[in-house]
Design a protein around this motif. Structure first.
Motif, PDB file in Angstrom:
ATOM      1  N   ALA A   1       1.941   8.463   5.075  1.00 25.95           N
ATOM      2  CA  ALA A   1       2.325   8.693   3.677  1.00 25.95           C
ATOM      3  C   ALA A   1       2.035  10.137   3.271  1.00 25.95           C
ATOM      4  CB  ALA A   1       1.596   7.721   2.753  1.00 25.95           C
ATOM      5  N   ILE A   2       0.878  10.649   3.665  1.00 26.09           N
ATOM      6  CA  ILE A   2       0.530  12.041   3.350  1.00 26.09           C
ATOM      7  C   ILE A   2       1.531  12.989   3.988  1.00 26.09           C
ATOM      8  CG2 ILE A   2      -1.178  13.861   3.802  1.00 26.09           C
ATOM      9  CD1 ILE A   2      -3.339  11.620   3.452  1.00 26.09           C
TER      10      ILE A   2
ATOM     11  N   ARG B   1       1.574   4.327  -2.843  1.00 26.16           N
ATOM     12  CA  ARG B   1       1.382   5.738  -2.480  1.00 26.16           C
ATOM     13  C   ARG B   1       2.648   6.569  -2.673  1.00 26.16           C
ATOM     14  NH1 ARG B   1      -3.013   7.463   1.054  1.00 26.16           N
ATOM     15  NH2 ARG B   1      -4.761   6.306   0.221  1.00 26.16           N
TER      16      ARG B   1
ATOM     17  N   LYS C   1       5.610   5.510  -4.220  1.00 27.05           N
ATOM     18  CA  LYS C   1       6.403   5.174  -5.404  1.00 27.05           C
ATOM     19  C   LYS C   1       7.872   4.953  -5.056  1.00 27.05           C
ATOM     20  CE  LYS C   1       3.096   7.181  -8.478  1.00 27.05           C
ATOM     21  NZ  LYS C   1       2.043   6.803  -7.638  1.00 27.05           N
TER      22      LYS C   1
ATOM     23  N   SER D   1      -1.796   5.628   5.749  1.00 30.57           N
ATOM     24  CA  SER D   1      -2.179   6.679   4.809  1.00 30.57           C
ATOM     25  C   SER D   1      -1.766   8.048   5.337  1.00 30.57           C
ATOM     26  CB  SER D   1      -3.685   6.634   4.570  1.00 30.57           C
ATOM     27  OG  SER D   1      -4.091   7.688   3.734  1.00 30.57           O
TER      28      SER D   1
ATOM     29  N   PHE E   1       0.835  -1.201   0.000  1.00 25.26           N
ATOM     30  CA  PHE E   1       0.000   0.000   0.000  1.00 25.26           C
ATOM     31  C   PHE E   1       0.876   1.260   0.000  1.00 25.26           C
ATOM     32  CE2 PHE E   1      -2.027   3.262   2.732  1.00 25.26           C
ATOM     33  CZ  PHE E   1      -3.173   3.525   2.003  1.00 25.26           C
ATOM     34  N   LEU E   2       1.903   1.268   0.851  1.00 29.45           N
ATOM     35  CA  LEU E   2       2.788   2.426   0.942  1.00 29.45           C
ATOM     36  C   LEU E   2       3.649   2.585  -0.310  1.00 29.45           C
ATOM     37  CD1 LEU E   2       3.798   2.139   4.699  1.00 29.45           C
ATOM     38  CD2 LEU E   2       2.459   3.988   3.654  1.00 29.45           C
TER      39      LEU E   2
END
Length: 165
Positions: free
Chosen positions: A66-67, A24, A26, A63, A20-21
């Protein structure tokens, strides 16, 4: 350290979280780093902390991390671009007089920062150095976003006055 249900949920979903990360961010390296940071945060939670859906909670935390990571990277890129624009292709070497003036100005601003009330200093630090929004800061320090704005405005006005004297 005791394995809490959330730590168990992390271990069960670790590979999914990393994938998932990676999508997000790359970057596999950044994803691994954030997964480790997520694990450390989960380990730091109070053992009495409970959530209904550990997997969903972990993915929400991932999430958010990551943001925050992407915001930091964007801010650092902006700062690099500003420096590149400011200094041009080749940075000019400061003369000894310019270096002394800059050092003195920095010392004055550091003294001014030390004179600020601790709450104002913390709000300024969170805003300028950790790139937190006024809402995030308000939640962290227990004030309204409007009060945070007023603290920031006073600090900036004060530092500008110190700089200009």
């Amino acid at each position: 350290m005791r394995n809490t249900p959330l730590i168990e949920a992390f271990k069960e979903n670790e590979q999914d979280l990393i994938r998932f990360l990676i999508v997000r961010l790359k970057s596999a390296f950044a994803a691994q780093d954030l997964a480790q940071e997520l694990y450390l945060r989960v380990c730091g939670l109070d053992e009495s902390f409970a959530v209904r859906n550990g997997r969903a909670y972990l993915f929400r935390m991932a999430s958010n991390l990551a943001i925050d990571h992407l915001r930091r990277e964007a801010r650092q890129a902006e700062l690099r671009d500003e420096l590149q624009t400011f200094f041009g292709d080749e940075a000019e070497v400061a003369t000894p007089e310019e270096a002394l003036i800059s050092r003195n100005e920095l010392e004055r601003l550091e003294r001014a920062m030390a004179e600020l009330p601790p709450l104002s200093r913390r709000i300024f630090y969170l805003s300028r150095f950790e790139q937190k929004s006024q809402r995030e800061i308000a939640a962290l320090v227990g004030l309204s976003p409007t009060a945070v704005f007023k603290h920031l405005r006073r600090v900036i006005d004060y530092l500008a006055a110190v700089r200009d004297t």
